[in-house]
Structure formats: structure tokens, C-alpha cells
Design a protein around this motif. Structure first.
Motif, short mmCIF file in Angstrom:
data_model
loop_
_atom_site.label_atom_id
_atom_site.label_comp_id
_atom_site.label_asym_id
_atom_site.label_seq_id
_atom_site.Cartn_x
_atom_site.Cartn_y
_atom_site.Cartn_z
N THR A 259 -7.16 -6.77 1.42
CA THR A 259 -5.95 -6.40 0.69
C THR A 259 -5.00 -7.58 0.54
O THR A 259 -4.50 -7.87 -0.56
CB THR A 259 -5.23 -5.24 1.41
OG1 THR A 259 -6.12 -4.11 1.48
CG2 THR A 259 -3.98 -4.83 0.65
N GLU A 260 -4.75 -8.30 1.66
CA GLU A 260 -3.82 -9.43 1.60
C GLU A 260 -4.35 -10.52 0.69
O GLU A 260 -3.60 -11.15 -0.05
CB GLU A 260 -3.55 -9.97 3.01
CG GLU A 260 -2.76 -9.03 3.89
CD GLU A 260 -1.43 -8.64 3.25
OE1 GLU A 260 -0.76 -9.55 2.70
OE2 GLU A 260 -1.06 -7.46 3.29
N ARG A 263 -3.90 -9.37 -2.92
CA ARG A 263 -2.49 -9.42 -3.34
C ARG A 263 -2.01 -10.85 -3.49
O ARG A 263 -1.22 -11.17 -4.40
CB ARG A 263 -1.63 -8.66 -2.33
CG ARG A 263 -1.84 -7.14 -2.41
CD ARG A 263 -1.09 -6.40 -1.34
NE ARG A 263 -1.31 -4.94 -1.47
CZ ARG A 263 -0.99 -4.06 -0.54
NH1 ARG A 263 -0.46 -4.46 0.61
NH2 ARG A 263 -1.23 -2.76 -0.74
N SER A 264 -2.49 -11.75 -2.63
CA SER A 264 -2.14 -13.16 -2.76
C SER A 264 -2.69 -13.72 -4.07
O SER A 264 -2.00 -14.45 -4.79
CB SER A 264 -2.68 -13.97 -1.58
OG SER A 264 -2.10 -13.54 -0.37
N GLN A 266 -3.46 -12.01 -6.75
CA GLN A 266 -2.72 -11.42 -7.87
C GLN A 266 -1.37 -12.09 -8.05
O GLN A 266 -0.92 -12.31 -9.18
CB GLN A 266 -2.55 -9.92 -7.62
CG GLN A 266 -3.84 -9.12 -7.72
CD GLN A 266 -3.68 -7.67 -7.31
OE1 GLN A 266 -2.70 -7.30 -6.63
NE2 GLN A 266 -4.63 -6.82 -7.70
N ALA A 267 -0.73 -12.44 -6.91
CA ALA A 267 0.56 -13.13 -7.00
C ALA A 267 0.39 -14.50 -7.64
O ALA A 267 1.20 -14.93 -8.47
CB ALA A 267 1.17 -13.26 -5.61
#
Length: 652
Positions: A259-260, A263-264, A266-267
Motif C-alpha cells: 500500500t505505501e 501510494r508513494s 501515485q504521489a
């Protein structure tokens, strides 16, 4: 007469069966049975063993029969248990044991045994011994598999059977999915919210087809601590567990939460998109700025032209143009004209519209023109200017633009030096193929943090309240752009505020723009000889690229590299017939590179030509000793380079 089957060997051995044919048949049966059979006395002595028993352990009859059974058991506790059980009248089924073979190896077996009693006393035991090595190996493998899954650093679970029930689940799996007591439950029972979803379907498909499944970023929506739905991402893989018959018996599930990571990523992707949009906006803003500068310069010229013409007419008629007021108007108009010229020049440079007119000139002439252009301001401020130009120094480029560069540097020095200061202009050769121009002053100097900023467009630094220095902050930006167009560089130096400044321009004697002017519009020429495959290696990017263009114009196939490592990687693919190598390369010099090329299969027969800024007899001799056929001194004469390449013919 009822015959107890376990007593069969006992009956045969004692001759209880009176019929000779039956006795022989039974004797043959037990003696040649594929299962190991043996009989043990109450004291543990082996009384009899059949052929299968002896062959399984590798002993002869007299090496096995007559000895105590404990001699052949690897585990004393096991044989003690077996004997105690049989003496007490018990029966053993599938009793695991480890027997010592004649060759020293250990055989895993399963023992079935009971005792033959007379008058309540054990006369002997009847034992069947089955080789269980393969079963034991399978059990060990399964135990190791289960231990591996339980101790895996990632979440792992084993689901078995058509219903896909959890057979093993490690702690990491329970923690990852926030669940417990999964063993014995089906996937649908354990995760009712996922029942019928894609995960459940994939597990069923893997079990049915025996094909694995893997998802790099499987997204599952779970409830967070506050009971709100939250998307979580997993790297999820399903591996079929195959049985001995080649059909799936279960499914191994392995999951890693990413997940992290997702999300990283995607950021980063969002930031990249925002950056790309920002660049688009900046380019649009820069283009709008350049167009505005161009428009502004041209629009300012419209009223300036009649003003200048009117002043000239007033001077011709004697209408007061030589009066004090007329002189003031003339000076201010001249200053305004210079500002507008700077605006037009910088807009042309930033838009790539500037057109350089290249010629070969003496630098003394160029600097003389620059001094003349800046002399009015130098005289007005009462400065003392010292000029030192190396005589006979020639340069190829745009003399008008270079004069503008030097004039802007002198004007800048005069403007930021208190009246009565000193200025120095120095021009000298810098190495075999470059020239250095420096302008130094005793002015206000530069703080360390602004040394690079002074070349930015419209940067002016801290001004006095009366703005006595004047200017738009364009001059140094224009200097930097014109110098870089010629393939050069400019740097600012200062010991600090109040300690003066020095601006140093370094230019190639034959600038990149001069080479482009020489070769850029050249029509394709007929080859001077047979077309060659030319490998050109030089870390001077502009010089290498323009020379490559010249050789291509003569019909040669040319590959240009600016570092030796990339060039070496291309040799076996390109098979060059000629290699032009700069001697002063980084990492590997030209001599080392030449040796490496010759050692490669694709470099065999390749002719070597040296490129160097040094042309003494010793330099030529060293190149020749290293295997170079020619030594060309920079700046390389284009015609000579073309002739050297065309003269080379590939060798077999």
C-alpha cells in the motif's frame, strides 16, 4: 480347524500342516513374500527371517538370525517399547522404527507385530517389516513445507481440498488481514465480504486448472480502525499444490502489502504530471515573455527613429541641437537606443532567432571596437582602462557579437565602479585551442551568493536609491547567451563586496558555431574514396558532432561518441573501418582506447587516426608507436580530415 492368519509363519515353521504339498506351498509363500517377515523370541533374539527381510537390510542369514533385535534398531527407546508391548500381549500396527542396514545406512520402516503365547507365556513374536523410506521422505518434505509456510517472512496460507479449507496459516497472514482461527474454515467462511469476488474466483480457478496466478497490485477495500472503507494494495500470488497423481490438492496463497509503495508511486506520478504541466505553463510564459520583449523593442524603435532624425535635422539647421539641452537630449536618446538594442538582442537570442556571421579575425580588432563602444561611459566616469591583447591572435566567430560581449563587460565594469576607478581588459591564448578574455575592475564587487545570478535576465542586484548605475539587467544575460552560442563559457569572480570583480570569457579558437557555419549548409559531397564506417570519439561535443556531419556529407557512415565506454560497446556491432580518437579522453585516454578497440573482434583491421591539441614531434612519434596511422592536430582542418578518412581502405 480354524487357522489364525497371523500364525501362518508359525504353523509352517512347526510343521503343523501335514499335507506335504500344502507345507511346501506355504513355505514358499512366506519365504518369498515381498514383505519382510521375521520371528523374535521372548528374550529379543531373532529366530527366523525371510528373504525380503534380509534383502531390505542387506544381511546374510547368519549375520541377522540369532542376534538380538536391539543390535539392528537405531533408537533404543523404540525397541524397548516394541518388546514391552508384545510381552504384555499388545499388538503393533504401523509402528515407525529406524533399522541399521549392513552398509551403515538407516532404513525407515513400519512394523506390524503380535505375540504367540502358550500357557500364558510368550513363545515368539510374529513381525511384518515394510520399507517406509519414501513415506518418511514425503512426511519430512511436508513437514518442511509446513514449517516454511509458518515461518515465512511474508503472509502465507495453505488451503486444501475441493472446499478450499485453510490447513495452515502463519502469523503474518493473520496480522495482515486482521483475522484469527482460520484453520479448518473455508475461504468464504473466513472472508464473507470477499466471497464471490475476484480473489475467491482466482483461488477456485487455480485449484481447478493447476495454473498459477499473480497480481502486482491487487486492491482490496477493508475497513480501517474508524470503520471507514480504505483501499489497501497487495502483491498477491496463488500457487497450485500438486499431488502425486499430478492433480491439484490445494492452493498456497502468499501476500505482501504494498500500500505505501503504491501510494508513494501515485504521489510521484501526480507530482510528475504536475511538473509536466508546470513546464508547459513555464514554456508558454517564457514564449509570451520573449514575444513581449520583441514587440516592446520594435514598438520603442518607432518613436525613437523620428526623434533621432529630428535631432539630426536640428543640428543641420542650427536650431539649437548643439545647445546644452540638445546635448542632454542626444545623450539620453543614445542611451535609450542602446537599451532598446539590448532588448531586441536578448529577445532574438532567447527565441533562437539570432544570426551569427562567422569570419576569421584578429582579436585585437574586435577588442578595439569594443573599447571604442564603451569609451564614452569610461571617460564620463573618469576611469583608467588598461588593455593587454596578445598580438597576432586569430579567432573564428562573429566579430560584431564578440565586440558586443566585450563592450557589455566593459560597460558593466564602468557602471559598477566608483568614478576614478581602474579597469583591465586582457586577451590571451588559453591552451592550444582556446582563448581567454577577462575584464577586471576595482568596483563594488559581488557577494558570493549572487555570482551566478548576475547572468540571469533582468537581474540587477542591490541598487542605490538614485539608480545611478542604470541599465535593465540585460547586458550580462546577453553576454552569457552569445558566448554559449559560440561554444564558450563565462564566469564571474569576486573576493566580496567592495573588492572589485572579474568576468572571464573562455572561447574555442574555432567555435562550434563557426564549425556549423562551415559545414551546416554544405550540400552532400561526392566521397573522395570508398565509403567508410567511421567511429569518431571526442569529448568535445560540438567539435565531434560537426566533424561527424562533415564526414557524413562525404558519404561515410559515422557514429559519434563522447566517452570511450559507449564507443567500446558499439565496436562489435558497428565494425568500424576507421576510428578517429581524441587522445585526451576521460577514463580511458586515446592510446588505451585504441588498444581496447584492436582487441575486439569488431575492431580487427580498423585504421586508427589520432586527434590531439598537441602537435610536437614527440606527440606524433607516440601516436605512431601506439598504432595510429595519422596524427591530426586540433583545430582539425576539415579537408584534411575528409582526405584521411577517404584514404583508408578496410583490410581483411
Amino acid at each position: 480347524m480354524n487357522i489364525d492368519k497371523p500364525l501362518l509363519a508359525d504353523i509352517v515353521a512347526s510343521g503343523a500342516c501335514s499335507h506335504d504339498a500344502s507345507t511346501a506351498e506355504l513355505t514358499d509363500f512366506v519365504e518369498n513374500a515381498v514383505e519382510g517377515l521375521h520371528r523374535v523370541g521372548p528374550d529379543g533374539t531373532i529366530l527366523w527371517a525371510n528373504r525380503a527381510e534380509l534383502q531390505m537390510l542387506g544381511y546374510e542369514w547368519d549375520e541377522y538370525v540369532g542376534r538380538h533385535i536391539a543390535e539392528f534398531h537405531e533408537d533404543p527407546a523404540t525397541i524397548d517399547y516394541i518388546l514391552a508391548t508384545l510381552l504384555s500381549g499388545g499388538t503393533l500396527y504401523d509402528q515407525p522404527a529406524r533399522l541399521r542396514c549392513k552398509d551403515g545406512s538407516i532404513k525407515h520402516v513400519l512394523i506390524h507385530s503380535n505375540g504367540h503365547f502358550e500357557d500364558g507365556r510368550l513363545r515368539h513374536t510374529r513381525c511384518f517389516t515394510r520399507d517406509a523410506t519414501e513415506r518418511q521422505q514425503r512426511d519430512v518434505a511436508l513437514a518442511q513445507r509446513d514449517a516454511m509456510l509458518l515461518n515465512a517472512p511474508v503472509a502465507a496460507a495453505l488451503l486444501v481440498g475441493p472446499e478450499l479449507r485453510f490447513h495452515l496459516v502463519n502469523n503474518r497472514y493473520c496480522e495482515l488481514f486482521d483475522c484469527s482461527d482460520l484453520v479448518g474454515r473455508t475461504f468464504g467462511e473466513a472472508f464473507p465480504d470477499l466471497h464471490g469476488g475476484s480473489v475467491a474466483e482466482e483461488i477456485a480457478r487455480v485449484f481447478a486448472t493447476g495454473t498459477r496466478y499473480e497480481a502486482e497490485e491487487l486492491v482490496l477495500s477493508r475497513l480501517d480502525a474508524q470503520g471507514q472503507p480504505c483501499e489497501r494494495y497487495f502483491k498477491f500470488s496463488l500457487e497450485p499444490l500438486m499431488g502425486a497423481d499430478g492433480r491439484p490438492e490445494g492452493v498456497i496463497a502468499v501476500a505482501v502489502e504494498v500500500t505505501e509503495h503504491v501510494r508513494s508511486r501515485q504521489a510521484i506520478e501526480r507530482a510528475h504530471r504536475e511538473r509536466e504541466q508546470l513546464l508547459v505553463d513555464l514554456r508558454a510564459a517564457s514564449q509570451a515573455k520573449d514575444e513581449f520583449l520583441a514587440m516592446l523593442g520594435h514598438e520603442l524603435r518607432n518613436p525613437l527613429s523620428p526623434i533621432v532624425t529630428a535631432l539630426q535635422l536640428m543640428r543641420m539647421r542650427g536650431d539649437g541641437a548643439h545647445s546644452r539641452e540638445g546635448e542632454i537630449i542626444q545623450r539620453q536618446v543614445d542611451h535609450l537606443v542602446r537599451l532598446v538594442d539590448d532588448l531586441l538582442d536578448v529577445s532574438r537570442v532567447t527565441r533562437g532567432k539570432i544570426e551569427l556571421k562567422v569570419e576569421r579575425v584578429e582579436l585585437a580588432r574586435v577588442t578595439g571596437k569594443a573599447v571604442e563602444m564603451a569609451s564614452l561611459l569610461v571617460e564620463q566616469r573618469g576611469h583608467r582602462l588598461e588593455v593587454d591583447v596578445e598580438p597576432g591572435l586569430e579567432w573564428e566567430g562573429d566579430p560584431v557579437r564578440l565586440a558586443q560581449v566585450v563592450s557589455n563587460l566593459l560597460t558593466n565594469a564602468a557602471r559598477y565602479t566608483e568614478p576614478g576607478g581602474r579597469l583591465w581588459l586582457r586577451v590571451r591564448r588559453d591552451g592550444p585551442d582556446a582563448v581567454e578574455i577577462s575584464v577586471r575592475d576595482t568596483g563594488i564587487g559581488l557577494a558570493p551568493e549572487v555570482r551566478d545570478q548576475v547572468f540571469e535576465l533582468f537581474y540587477q542586484g542591490k541598487r542605490s536609491i538614485d539608480r545611478s548605475e542604470g541599465g535593465l539587467g540585460i547586458g550580462l544575460a546577453l553576454v552569457k547567451n552569445i558566448v554559449e552560442l559560440h561554444g564558450g563559457s563565462v564566469q564571474a569572480h569576486s573576493e566580496g563586496r567592495g573588492l572589485g570583480s572579474e568576468f572571464v570569457v573562455r572561447l574555442p579558437l574555432r567555435s562550434a558555431i563557426a564549425m556549423q557555419a562551415l559545414f551546416g549548409s554544405m550540400p552532400a559531397a561526392e566521397p573522395l574514396g570508398a565509403p567508410q564506417r567511421v567511429l569518431l570519439v571526442d569529448d568535445n561535443v560540438d567539435g565531434a558532432d560537426t566533424l561527424g556531419r562533415l564526414l557524413r556529407a562525404h558519404g561515410h557512415a559515422v557514429e559519434v561518441y563522447h566517452d570511450p565506454v559507449s564507443a567500446l560497446a558499439a565496436v562489435d556491432r558497428f565494425h568500424p573501418t576507421v576510428a578517429l580518437l581524441d587522445i585526451g579522453l576521460p577514463v580511458l585516454d586515446g592510446y588505451q582506447l585504441a588498444a581496447r578497440i584492436r582487441a575486439l573482434p569488431g575492431g580487427r583491421g580498423c585504421r586508427l587516426v589520432a586527434l590531439s591539441g598537441y602537435g610536437l614531434a614527440a606527440d606524433h612519434a607516440r601516436s605512431s608507436a601506439a598504432g595510429f596511422e595519422r596524427h591530426l592536430v586540433k583545430p582539425v582542418d576539415p579537408g584534411e580530415a575528409a582526405r584521411v578518412v577517404a584514404a583508408a581502405a578496410p583490410t581483411d
